[in-house]
Write a protein that holds these residues in place. Structure first.
Motif, PDB file in Angstrom:
ATOM      1  N   ARG A 253      -8.226   1.919  12.144  1.00 14.21           N
ATOM      2  CA  ARG A 253      -7.386   2.955  13.146  1.00 14.21           C
ATOM      3  C   ARG A 253      -7.922   2.528  14.679  1.00 14.21           C
ATOM      4  O   ARG A 253      -6.915   2.825  15.559  1.00 14.21           O
ATOM      5  CB  ARG A 253      -7.330   4.299  12.840  1.00 14.21           C
ATOM      6  CG  ARG A 253      -6.838   4.668  11.547  1.00 14.21           C
ATOM      7  CD  ARG A 253      -7.250   6.096  11.073  1.00 14.21           C
ATOM      8  NE  ARG A 253      -8.686   6.155  10.950  1.00 14.21           N
ATOM      9  CZ  ARG A 253      -9.501   7.151  10.536  1.00 14.21           C
ATOM     10  NH1 ARG A 253      -8.909   8.375  10.304  1.00 14.21           N
ATOM     11  NH2 ARG A 253     -10.854   7.095  10.496  1.00 14.21           N
TER      12      ARG A 253
ATOM     13  N   VAL B 156      -7.980  -4.412  -1.242  1.00 13.95           N
ATOM     14  CA  VAL B 156      -7.409  -3.636  -0.271  1.00 13.95           C
ATOM     15  C   VAL B 156      -8.326  -2.182  -0.450  1.00 13.95           C
ATOM     16  O   VAL B 156      -8.131  -1.699  -1.550  1.00 13.95           O
ATOM     17  CB  VAL B 156      -6.074  -3.608  -0.420  1.00 13.95           C
ATOM     18  CG1 VAL B 156      -5.443  -2.363   0.809  1.00 13.95           C
ATOM     19  CG2 VAL B 156      -5.436  -4.811  -0.326  1.00 13.95           C
ATOM     20  N   VAL B 157      -8.557  -1.705   0.731  1.00 14.07           N
ATOM     21  CA  VAL B 157      -9.334  -0.393   0.701  1.00 14.07           C
ATOM     22  C   VAL B 157      -8.701   0.428   1.857  1.00 14.07           C
ATOM     23  O   VAL B 157      -8.110  -0.050   2.828  1.00 14.07           O
ATOM     24  CB  VAL B 157     -10.583  -0.537   1.068  1.00 14.07           C
ATOM     25  CG1 VAL B 157     -11.433  -1.156  -0.204  1.00 14.07           C
ATOM     26  CG2 VAL B 157     -11.237  -0.986   2.308  1.00 14.07           C
ATOM     27  N   SER B 158      -8.607   1.896   1.480  1.00 17.67           N
ATOM     28  CA  SER B 158      -7.945   2.647   2.540  1.00 17.67           C
ATOM     29  C   SER B 158      -8.661   3.273   3.628  1.00 17.67           C
ATOM     30  O   SER B 158      -8.297   3.592   4.724  1.00 17.67           O
ATOM     31  CB  SER B 158      -7.266   3.802   1.709  1.00 17.67           C
ATOM     32  OG  SER B 158      -8.139   4.598   1.237  1.00 17.67           O
ATOM     33  N   ASP B 159     -10.152   3.265   3.261  1.00 16.28           N
ATOM     34  CA  ASP B 159     -11.087   3.791   4.380  1.00 16.28           C
ATOM     35  C   ASP B 159     -12.372   3.151   4.008  1.00 16.28           C
ATOM     36  O   ASP B 159     -12.677   2.597   3.114  1.00 16.28           O
ATOM     37  CB  ASP B 159     -10.994   5.333   4.231  1.00 16.28           C
ATOM     38  CG  ASP B 159     -11.254   5.980   2.858  1.00 16.28           C
ATOM     39  OD1 ASP B 159     -11.952   5.354   1.889  1.00 16.28           O
ATOM     40  OD2 ASP B 159     -10.689   7.020   2.512  1.00 16.28           O
TER      41      ASP B 159
ATOM     42  N   PHE C 222      -8.875  -4.460   5.125  1.00 15.41           N
ATOM     43  CA  PHE C 222      -9.354  -3.018   5.662  1.00 15.41           C
ATOM     44  C   PHE C 222      -8.246  -2.936   6.988  1.00 15.41           C
ATOM     45  O   PHE C 222      -8.390  -3.768   7.617  1.00 15.41           O
ATOM     46  CB  PHE C 222     -10.661  -2.632   6.007  1.00 15.41           C
ATOM     47  CG  PHE C 222     -10.814  -1.150   6.788  1.00 15.41           C
ATOM     48  CD1 PHE C 222     -10.353  -0.194   6.172  1.00 15.41           C
ATOM     49  CD2 PHE C 222     -11.351  -1.421   8.185  1.00 15.41           C
ATOM     50  CE1 PHE C 222     -10.550   1.031   6.746  1.00 15.41           C
ATOM     51  CE2 PHE C 222     -11.577  -0.217   8.657  1.00 15.41           C
ATOM     52  CZ  PHE C 222     -11.011   1.053   7.885  1.00 15.41           C
ATOM     53  N   THR C 223      -7.448  -1.980   6.888  1.00 16.72           N
ATOM     54  CA  THR C 223      -6.625  -1.575   8.273  1.00 16.72           C
ATOM     55  C   THR C 223      -7.375  -0.580   9.101  1.00 16.72           C
ATOM     56  O   THR C 223      -7.315   0.500   8.848  1.00 16.72           O
ATOM     57  CB  THR C 223      -5.325  -1.196   7.972  1.00 16.72           C
ATOM     58  OG1 THR C 223      -4.631  -2.149   7.074  1.00 16.72           O
ATOM     59  CG2 THR C 223      -4.553  -0.918   9.084  1.00 16.72           C
TER      60      THR C 223
ATOM     61  N   LYS D 163       0.827  -1.171   0.011  1.00 16.36           N
ATOM     62  CA  LYS D 163      -0.033   0.055   0.070  1.00 16.36           C
ATOM     63  C   LYS D 163       0.831   1.368  -0.038  1.00 16.36           C
ATOM     64  O   LYS D 163       0.473   2.410  -0.536  1.00 16.36           O
ATOM     65  CB  LYS D 163      -0.807   0.080   1.379  1.00 16.36           C
ATOM     66  CG  LYS D 163      -2.057  -1.006   0.975  1.00 16.36           C
ATOM     67  CD  LYS D 163      -3.050  -0.825   2.227  1.00 16.36           C
ATOM     68  CE  LYS D 163      -2.627  -1.489   3.422  1.00 16.36           C
ATOM     69  NZ  LYS D 163      -3.649  -1.547   4.341  1.00 16.36           N
ATOM     70  N   LYS D 164       2.174   1.110   0.715  1.00 19.68           N
ATOM     71  CA  LYS D 164       2.918   2.352   0.583  1.00 19.68           C
ATOM     72  C   LYS D 164       3.738   2.568  -0.662  1.00 19.68           C
ATOM     73  O   LYS D 164       4.501   3.431  -1.034  1.00 19.68           O
ATOM     74  CB  LYS D 164       3.691   2.212   1.772  1.00 19.68           C
ATOM     75  CG  LYS D 164       2.981   2.291   3.123  1.00 19.68           C
ATOM     76  CD  LYS D 164       3.873   2.223   4.411  1.00 19.68           C
ATOM     77  CE  LYS D 164       3.378   2.466   5.689  1.00 19.68           C
ATOM     78  NZ  LYS D 164       4.155   2.122   6.908  1.00 19.68           N
TER      79      LYS D 164
ATOM     80  N   GLU E  36     -14.019   4.255   0.571  1.00 18.45           N
ATOM     81  CA  GLU E  36     -13.778   3.327  -0.663  1.00 18.45           C
ATOM     82  C   GLU E  36     -14.246   1.969  -0.355  1.00 18.45           C
ATOM     83  O   GLU E  36     -14.699   1.205  -1.492  1.00 18.45           O
ATOM     84  CB  GLU E  36     -12.242   3.355  -0.549  1.00 18.45           C
ATOM     85  CG  GLU E  36     -11.738   2.408  -1.841  1.00 18.45           C
ATOM     86  CD  GLU E  36     -10.176   2.411  -1.907  1.00 18.45           C
ATOM     87  OE1 GLU E  36      -9.507   2.017  -2.923  1.00 18.45           O
ATOM     88  OE2 GLU E  36      -9.484   3.027  -0.961  1.00 18.45           O
TER      89      GLU E  36
ATOM     90  N   HIS F  68      -4.470  -5.175  -4.420  1.00 11.79           N
ATOM     91  CA  HIS F  68      -4.096  -3.692  -3.799  1.00 11.79           C
ATOM     92  C   HIS F  68      -3.865  -3.068  -5.303  1.00 11.79           C
ATOM     93  O   HIS F  68      -3.327  -3.302  -6.150  1.00 11.79           O
ATOM     94  CB  HIS F  68      -2.959  -3.636  -3.116  1.00 11.79           C
ATOM     95  CG  HIS F  68      -2.345  -2.018  -2.999  1.00 11.79           C
ATOM     96  ND1 HIS F  68      -1.583  -1.463  -3.701  1.00 11.79           N
ATOM     97  CD2 HIS F  68      -3.143  -1.140  -2.353  1.00 11.79           C
ATOM     98  CE1 HIS F  68      -1.589  -0.196  -3.483  1.00 11.79           C
ATOM     99  NE2 HIS F  68      -2.595   0.266  -2.858  1.00 11.79           N
TER     100      HIS F  68
END
Length: 398
Positions: A199, A173-176, A196-197, A61-62, A179, A147
């Motif tokens: 927080r 893979v989603v960022s939020d 999903f990661t 993702k990075k 999405e 991703h």
């Protein structure tokens, strides 16, 4: 059924246990981690996904160098991790990155051998080559986690189309959460699952609410017309949605929050004007209309971006988005009906022949031609309302 895997690898350590507990409590389908010991503590109701040899998806993702070099240089380590995981009954799925067709073939062969823990694949889509590789993975593996480097959803559409007949599951893979909601709607089918990661634990519970967001099957009632009268000039609302209505679809509208009439869309031909298959000439601006989550809104509140329920004559529903609402002064007509239990259901609409409602079986009825004794389709709500929300209080509407 759509599902979510919770990625623990980048969750801040102070939040980790709370996120794990939330994932279990919210019945998330799976949890992804590089820590086999942590996964072993989870109940068997959760799919425990191990990433052997350390981070895969998080690094991708990075877009960092570590991930770009992760393919061949970690094969030996991943193979060792695979054997270790297979001997550990606390692991359900191994997630390993593939960057070439040979690596994908090796994963597929491992699954065909059925000698241990199922192997899922991760691929980072950045160009046409990796896009085609992801399509092949979706056809060959039980789970393919993808991703997409670019924000466009066209590559996801291509993978969904390519994998239409595949038995495996596609995980994006989603960022939020925003999405996630978009990914689930792509090509009307959407990704089978998301990675999903969160927080915090709050993000997990918000995701659970998103996954549970469905529209209900409604039990429609037959309403009998009591009276029709011209009431003079007033303001009425046309609701223009971003969707094409079916011939037996419309929206539920009523003067009282306890009962609604199924107002027909302008999908059917009319003299003097073309059809407007996205539109419902809904009623006077004071009227209630039923939306998702059993919530009502006044037509005066409906506008661009609002969500409403499209309702079929058989009670099926779906969520539609409003593109605009048109408020105009027109002569109005009040239609009063009663349900089998005697409940009064009232609707005030534009006094014109081309405004129509639906009867049993999806019969299209022009409002100016209604007569006492005619039957309409409607919905009887069981709750009173306060600011559109159901509430158990005394409320009388006349």
């Amino acid at each position: 059924m759509r599902f979510a895997w919770i990625d623990l690898r980048e969750v801040p350590r102070p939040q980790l246990q709370a996120v794990v507990d939330a994932a279990v409590h919210a019945r998330m389908t799976g949890v992804v981690s590089a820590d086999a010991e942590l996964l072993g503590t989870l109940p068997p109701t959760v799919t425990r996904v191990l990433v052997p040899g350390g981070p895969t998806t998080a690094s991708a993702k990075k877009g960092d160098k570590e991930t770009k070099d992760a393919g061949s240089s970690k094969e030996a380590k991943d193979s060792a991790g695979s054997k270790e995981a297979k001997s550990d009954s606390g692991i359900d799925v191994l997630l390993r990155k593939f960057t070439t067709q040979d690596e994908l073939d090796a994963l597929a062969a491992e699954n065909r051998a059925a000698s241990g823990t199922p192997a899922a694949g991760f691929v980072d889509v950045r160009d046409d080559r990796t896009l085609q590789l992801s399509c092949a993975g979706a056809m060959a593996l039980p789970y393919t986690v993808i991703h997409f480097a670019d924000p466009t959803k066209i590559p996801l559409e291509i993978v969904l189309a390519a994998a239409e007949s595949a038995e495996g599951k596609l995980v994006t893979v989603v960022s939020d959460l925003e999405e996630a909601s978009i990914v689930f709607d792509v090509l009307e089918r959407g990704s089978d699952g998301i990675l999903f990661t969160p927080r915090s634990a709050d993000d997990v519970f918000a995701l659970a609410r998103l996954l549970e967001a469905t529209t209900p099957q409604l039990e429609l009632s037959t309403l009998t017309v009591e009276s029709i009268r011209h009431v003079g000039l007033g303001d009425r609302v046309c609701v223009d949605t971003c969707s094409h209505f079916e011939e037996d679809e419309g929206i539920l509208v009523g003067s009282y929050s306890s009962g609604f009439v199924l107002c027909c869309s302008e999908t059917h031909p009319l003299p003097y004007m073309p059809t407007r298959p996205f539109r419902v000439n809904a009623g006077a601006l004071h009227s209630y209309t039923l939306g998702p989550d059993n919530r009502t809104n006044y037509l005066s509140e409906v506008g661009s971006g609002s969500a409403l329920l499209a309702v079929g004559a058989d009670g099926r529903t779906r969520r539609v988005v409003v593109g605009r609402a048109k408020l105009e002064s027109r002569p109005l007509l009040e239609i009063r009906t009663h349900a089998e239990d005697g409940r009064l259901v009232s609707l005030t609409v534009q006094d014109d022949w081309h405004v129509r409602v639906l009867g049993p079986g999806g019969k299209v009825l022009n409002v100016t031609e209604l007569q006492t004794g005619d039957e309409l389709l409607g919905y009887l709500a069981q709750d009173k309302r306060h600011v559109g929300l159901p509430i158990g209080e005394f409320c009388k509407e006349v």
